[in-house]
Write a protein that holds these residues in place. Structure first.
Motif, PDB file in Angstrom:
ATOM      1  N   LYS A 121       0.864  -1.178  -0.078  1.00  0.00           N
ATOM      2  CA  LYS A 121       0.012   0.037   0.020  1.00  0.00           C
ATOM      3  C   LYS A 121       0.772   1.139  -0.020  1.00  0.00           C
ATOM      4  N   LEU A 122       0.402   2.266  -0.445  1.00  0.00           N
ATOM      5  CA  LEU A 122       1.162   3.623  -0.490  1.00  0.00           C
ATOM      6  C   LEU A 122       1.123   4.217   1.120  1.00  0.00           C
ATOM      7  N   TYR A 123       1.987   5.067   1.155  1.00  0.00           N
ATOM      8  CA  TYR A 123       2.155   5.744   2.407  1.00  0.00           C
ATOM      9  C   TYR A 123       1.309   6.848   2.448  1.00  0.00           C
ATOM     10  N   LYS A 124       0.297   7.150   3.230  1.00  0.00           N
ATOM     11  CA  LYS A 124      -0.566   8.460   2.872  1.00  0.00           C
ATOM     12  C   LYS A 124      -0.776   9.196   4.419  1.00  0.00           C
ATOM     13  N   PRO A 125       0.216   9.722   4.887  1.00  0.00           N
ATOM     14  CA  PRO A 125      -0.052  10.253   6.368  1.00  0.00           C
ATOM     15  C   PRO A 125      -1.334  11.240   6.382  1.00  0.00           C
ATOM     16  N   VAL A 126      -1.462  12.030   5.475  1.00  0.00           N
ATOM     17  CA  VAL A 126      -2.579  12.870   5.496  1.00  0.00           C
ATOM     18  C   VAL A 126      -3.720  12.587   4.523  1.00  0.00           C
ATOM     19  N   PRO A 127      -4.853  12.435   4.768  1.00  0.00           N
ATOM     20  CA  PRO A 127      -5.935  11.571   3.972  1.00  0.00           C
ATOM     21  C   PRO A 127      -6.341  12.929   2.658  1.00  0.00           C
ATOM     22  N   LEU A 128      -6.964  12.486   1.598  1.00  0.00           N
ATOM     23  CA  LEU A 128      -7.116  13.460   0.464  1.00  0.00           C
ATOM     24  C   LEU A 128      -8.163  14.346   1.205  1.00  0.00           C
ATOM     25  N   PRO A 129      -7.976  15.680   0.961  1.00  0.00           N
ATOM     26  CA  PRO A 129      -8.986  16.702   1.253  1.00  0.00           C
ATOM     27  C   PRO A 129     -10.337  16.557   0.821  1.00  0.00           C
ATOM     28  N   ALA A 130     -11.380  16.951   1.590  1.00  0.00           N
ATOM     29  CA  ALA A 130     -12.693  16.836   1.374  1.00  0.00           C
ATOM     30  C   ALA A 130     -13.003  17.629  -0.100  1.00  0.00           C
ATOM     31  N   GLY A 131     -13.795  16.994  -0.869  1.00  0.00           N
ATOM     32  CA  GLY A 131     -14.110  17.527  -2.047  1.00  0.00           C
ATOM     33  C   GLY A 131     -13.358  17.269  -3.214  1.00  0.00           C
ATOM     34  N   GLN A 132     -12.038  16.530  -3.055  1.00  0.00           N
ATOM     35  CA  GLN A 132     -11.158  15.998  -4.088  1.00  0.00           C
ATOM     36  C   GLN A 132     -11.435  14.462  -4.252  1.00  0.00           C
ATOM     37  N   LYS A 133     -11.397  14.064  -5.662  1.00  0.00           N
ATOM     38  CA  LYS A 133     -11.822  12.872  -5.917  1.00  0.00           C
ATOM     39  C   LYS A 133     -10.249  12.051  -6.145  1.00  0.00           C
ATOM     40  N   ASP A 134     -10.355  10.738  -5.618  1.00  0.00           N
ATOM     41  CA  ASP A 134      -8.779   9.895  -6.048  1.00  0.00           C
ATOM     42  C   ASP A 134      -9.022   9.650  -7.629  1.00  0.00           C
ATOM     43  N   ASP A 135      -8.153   9.610  -8.367  1.00  0.00           N
ATOM     44  CA  ASP A 135      -8.221   9.384  -9.853  1.00  0.00           C
ATOM     45  C   ASP A 135      -7.606   7.927 -10.104  1.00  0.00           C
ATOM     46  N   GLY A 136      -7.228   7.607  -8.822  1.00  0.00           N
ATOM     47  CA  GLY A 136      -6.683   5.993  -9.046  1.00  0.00           C
ATOM     48  C   GLY A 136      -5.265   5.989  -9.839  1.00  0.00           C
ATOM     49  N   LEU A 137      -4.630   7.271  -9.980  1.00  0.00           N
ATOM     50  CA  LEU A 137      -3.365   7.410 -10.463  1.00  0.00           C
ATOM     51  C   LEU A 137      -2.049   7.657  -9.525  1.00  0.00           C
ATOM     52  N   ASP A 138      -2.545   7.477  -8.059  1.00  0.00           N
ATOM     53  CA  ASP A 138      -1.265   7.580  -7.145  1.00  0.00           C
ATOM     54  C   ASP A 138      -0.470   6.350  -7.273  1.00  0.00           C
ATOM     55  N   PHE A 139       0.835   6.904  -7.559  1.00  0.00           N
ATOM     56  CA  PHE A 139       1.899   5.441  -7.664  1.00  0.00           C
ATOM     57  C   PHE A 139       2.948   5.853  -6.822  1.00  0.00           C
ATOM     58  N   PHE A 140       3.834   4.777  -6.483  1.00  0.00           N
ATOM     59  CA  PHE A 140       5.247   4.808  -5.885  1.00  0.00           C
ATOM     60  C   PHE A 140       6.191   5.427  -6.758  1.00  0.00           C
ATOM     61  N   LYS A 141       6.898   6.235  -6.517  1.00  0.00           N
ATOM     62  CA  LYS A 141       8.121   6.837  -7.283  1.00  0.00           C
ATOM     63  C   LYS A 141       9.071   5.824  -7.396  1.00  0.00           C
ATOM     64  N   ALA A 142       9.357   4.983  -8.337  1.00  0.00           N
ATOM     65  CA  ALA A 142      10.263   4.054  -8.420  1.00  0.00           C
ATOM     66  C   ALA A 142      11.506   4.083  -9.316  1.00  0.00           C
ATOM     67  N   GLU A 143      12.728   4.432  -8.848  1.00  0.00           N
ATOM     68  CA  GLU A 143      13.796   4.661  -9.427  1.00  0.00           C
ATOM     69  C   GLU A 143      14.940   3.359  -9.587  1.00  0.00           C
ATOM     70  N   GLY A 144      15.014   2.865 -10.639  1.00  0.00           N
ATOM     71  CA  GLY A 144      16.035   1.874 -11.048  1.00  0.00           C
ATOM     72  C   GLY A 144      17.521   2.256 -11.190  1.00  0.00           C
ATOM     73  N   ILE A 145      18.321   1.897 -10.283  1.00  0.00           N
ATOM     74  CA  ILE A 145      19.607   2.425 -10.001  1.00  0.00           C
ATOM     75  C   ILE A 145      20.694   1.235  -9.891  1.00  0.00           C
ATOM     76  N   ARG A 146      21.901   1.824 -10.372  1.00  0.00           N
ATOM     77  CA  ARG A 146      22.991   0.709 -10.375  1.00  0.00           C
ATOM     78  C   ARG A 146      23.585   0.499  -9.243  1.00  0.00           C
ATOM     79  N   ASP A 147      23.851   1.752  -8.560  1.00  0.00           N
ATOM     80  CA  ASP A 147      24.473   1.862  -7.207  1.00  0.00           C
ATOM     81  C   ASP A 147      23.821   2.753  -6.380  1.00  0.00           C
ATOM     82  N   LEU A 148      23.317   2.324  -4.988  1.00  0.00           N
ATOM     83  CA  LEU A 148      22.592   3.223  -4.365  1.00  0.00           C
ATOM     84  C   LEU A 148      23.592   4.246  -3.637  1.00  0.00           C
ATOM     85  N   ASP A 149      24.660   3.861  -3.176  1.00  0.00           N
ATOM     86  CA  ASP A 149      25.544   4.751  -2.603  1.00  0.00           C
ATOM     87  C   ASP A 149      26.037   5.842  -3.524  1.00  0.00           C
ATOM     88  N   ALA A 150      26.022   5.676  -4.757  1.00  0.00           N
ATOM     89  CA  ALA A 150      26.625   6.785  -5.852  1.00  0.00           C
ATOM     90  C   ALA A 150      25.277   7.963  -5.757  1.00  0.00           C
TER      91      ALA A 150
END
Length: 482
Positions: A121-150
Motif C-alpha cells: 500500500k502507499l504511505y498516506k499520512p494525510v488523507p485526501l482533502p474533502a471535495g477532491q476525488k481519487d483518480d486512481g493514479l497514485d503511484f510509488f516513485k520507483a527509480e532503478g539504479i545501479r549503485d545506491l551509494d552513488a
C-alpha cells in the motif's frame, strides 16, 4: 680602468643610494615571487582537485535529435504519444562505456512508477482533502539504479540505510529498497516479499497494464525529508520513493529487460579529469553509442566549486605580478635616468679618456644587477612566509564570497521538494567545500623564475634610459653640463 672595478667603487662610495636601490628591488622581487608562488600553489590545488573530484558526464536522450534523425516517432511506440524503441538507452551499452579507462565511477538510473497492490500500500499520512476525488493514479516513485551509494542524497548523508543493504551492480534483479515509514505502514522487514504493478498511466481508451512483479526487500532507508503535515500526491511524498535495480525499473515501465539488461533513462560517468571528455566520447562511439541522440554533457560543478576561489586568487596574483613588474621597471628606469643625469660629468671624462660607450653602459648595468642579485636572495629567503600570509588572506575572502553566493542560491524553493522548502545542501549533488588553504612551497624553479624576472627588470630599467649615453659625445656632455 676595468668597468667592473668602477662599478664596485661606485656602489661602495654611494652606500645610501645602493641600499635604496636594493630595497626597491627587494620589494619588487618579493611581490613578484609571491605572485609566482601563489600561482604555483593554485595550479597544484587544481590538479589535485581534478584527481579527487574529476567531472561528471551525463548521457541521456535528446528527444529533438531523435525525431530529427528519423529513428523515432511520437507514434512509433506501442501506444500513441509514446516514443519508440529508438529512444531507449540500453544498459549493456552503458556498461561498455563504464569500462572506459577514463571513467572512475559510473551510475545509471531508470525513472518509473509502480502501482500499489494488495500486498504493498502507499504511505498516506494525510488523507485526501474533502471535495477532491481519487483518480486512481497514485503511484510509488520507483527509480532503478545501479549503485545506491552513488546517489547524491546517500553520499551526502541526507538519506541513509537503517537496515539491510543497498543496491549494488551485482544485486539480484528483484531487489527493492524502501523508506522506513513505508515499511512501517506495510509491516515490512528486510527479506519480506512484496508485489508491485506496472506504473504506466494508460493512454486514453486503453486498459492499464496490470502485470505484477515480485520483489524482495533488501534494505530499508531513512529519508532526510520529514512529513510535510499536509496532503501531497503519493508520488511526491518522499516516503513513497522506492529504489529497484535497472531490471526492476524496466519491468515496472512495462518493458522486458531481455538480453540488453533493460533500459535506463540517464547514465552518469565520473571522469578522472574534466579534460577526459573527448576520450570518453571516443570510447562511447566505439561502444556503439549514437552521441547525436544520446549526447554526453559534462557537469564539473564540484570541480569548479573546489577550485573557484583559489583560481580567482591566482588570477589576482597574475595581475599583481604584471602590475608590479611593469611599475617596478618604470620606477627603476626613472631612478637610473636620474643617476645618469647626475653623473654626466663622470661619463664625459671617461669618454674623453677613451672609454668605450658600451662599457659605460655595462658599468651601470652591473651596478643595478648587483643590487638586484642581493634583493633576489633576500626575497627568496622571506617570500614563502609572506606568500603564505598574503595567499591565505586573499583566499579567505574569495572562499567567504563563494559560500555567501552558495547560501544565497539555496534560499529559493526547491522545485523537487514536495514540502515547498528551500533546497537542501545536496539538492544539486554532492556537498563540496571550496579549497580554503594554500600550500605555498618554494623551489629552485621559482628562484630561477624570479632571478630571470629581476635581472630582466634591471636590464630594461638600465638599457632604456642608457641608450641616450650611446648618442652623446664628450664635448656635448662637458660643454652643455646638465
Amino acid at each position: 680602468m676595468n668597468f667592473l672595478k668602477r662599478a664596485w667603487w661606485r656602489l661602495a662610495s654611494q652606500l645610501g643610494k645602493t641600499v635604496m636601490l636594493t630595497g626597491l628591488f627587494f620589494v619588487i622581487c618579493t611581490l613578484v615571487l609571491s605572485g609566482f608562488l601563489i600561482q604555483a600553489a593554485a595550479a597544484r590545488a587544481a590538479e589535485s582537485a581534478k584527481r579527487s573530484v574529476g567531472a561528471v558526464a551525463t548521457m541521456q536522450l535528446d528527444l529533438n535529435a531523435l525525431l530529427n534523425s528519423g529513428k523515432g516517432s511520437k507514434n512509433a511506440g506501442a501506444s500513441p504519444g509514446l516514443i519508440g524503441p529508438g529512444g531507449d538507452l540500453h544498459r549493456d551499452l552503458v556498461d561498455r562505456i563504464c569500462a572506459s579507462s577514463v571513467v572512475a565511477q559510473c551510475n545509471y538510473s531508470t525513472d518509473s512508477g509502480a502501482a500499489p497492490t494488495d500486498r504493498m500500500k502507499l504511505y498516506k499520512p494525510v488523507p485526501l482533502p474533502a471535495g477532491q476525488k481519487d483518480d486512481g493514479l497514485d503511484f510509488f516513485k520507483a527509480e532503478g539504479i545501479r549503485d545506491l551509494d552513488a546517489l547524491p542524497s546517500f553520499r551526502n548523508g541526507d538519506d541513509r540505510l537503517v537496515s539491510g543493504k543497498g543496491i549494488k551492480p551485482d544485486s539480484a534483479g528483484d531487489m527493492v529498497v524502501i523508506e522506513e515509514r513505508l515499511a512501517a505502514a506495510n509491516h515490512l522487514a528486510v527479506g519480506d516479499r512484496i508485489s508491485l504493478q506496472v506504473g504506466n498511466a494508460p493512454a486514453p481508451g486503453q486498459e492499464p497494464d496490470r502485470r505484477r512483479f515480485e520483489f524482495v526487500v533488501g534494505g530499508i532507508y531513512r529519508s532526510g525529508t520529514p512529513d510535510s503535515g499536509r496532503y501531497v500526491p503519493a508520488m511526491m511524498d518522499p516516503a513513497n520513493q522506492i529504489y529497484v535495480t535497472p531490471e526492476g525499473g524496466s519491468r515496472l515501465l512495462g518493458k522486458d529487460p531481455g538480453a540488453d539488461g533493460g533500459v535506463v533513462k540517464s547514465a552518469t560517468f565520473t571522469l578522472r579529469s574534466p579534460a577526459d571528455l573527448d576520450r570518453l566520447k571516443a570510447d562511447a562511439e566505439a561502444a556503439g553509442a549514437d552521441l547525436d541522440v544520446f549526447p554526453l554533457t559534462v557537469n564539473d560543478k564540484a570541480y569548479r566549486t573546489l577550485v573557484g576561489p583559489i583560481t580567482k586568487t591566482a588570477s589576482f596574483a597574475t595581475v599583481t605580478v604584471w602590475l608590479v613588474a611593469l611599475g617596478g621597471t618604470a620606477i627603476l628606469a626613472l631612478i637610473v635616468a636620474s643617476n645618469l643625469r647626475e653623473r654626466r660629468g663622470e661619463l664625459g671624462i671617461l669618454m674623453s679618456l677613451g672609454e668605450k660607450k658600451p662599457k659605460l653602459l655595462a658599468q651601470h648595468l652591473v651596478e643595478v644587477a648587483a643590487c638586484a642579485a642581493v634583493a633576489i636572495g633576500l626575497a627568496a629567503a622571506g617570500s614563502q612566509f609572506l606568500s603564505q600570509a598574503i595567499g591565505d588572506k586573499l583566499l579567505a575572502g574569495e572562499v567567504a564570497s563563494a559560500r555567501d553566493q552558495a547560501a544565497s542560491d539555496r534560499q529559493g524553493p526547491d522545485p523537487s521538494n514536495s514540502t515547498g522548502g528551500p533546497k537542501s545542501a545536496g539538492a544539486d549533488g554532492e556537498k563540496v567545500e571550496p579549497i580554503d588553504r594554500m600550500d605555498i612551497r618554494i623551489g629552485p624553479a621559482d628562484i630561477g623564475r624570479i632571478g630571470a624576472t629581476g635581472l630582466g627588470i634591471a636590464a630594461l630599467a638600465t638599457l632604456v634610459p642608457g641608450i641616450r649615453v650611446l648618442r652623446l659625445t664628450p664635448r656635448d656632455i662637458l660643454s652643455k653640463g646638465n
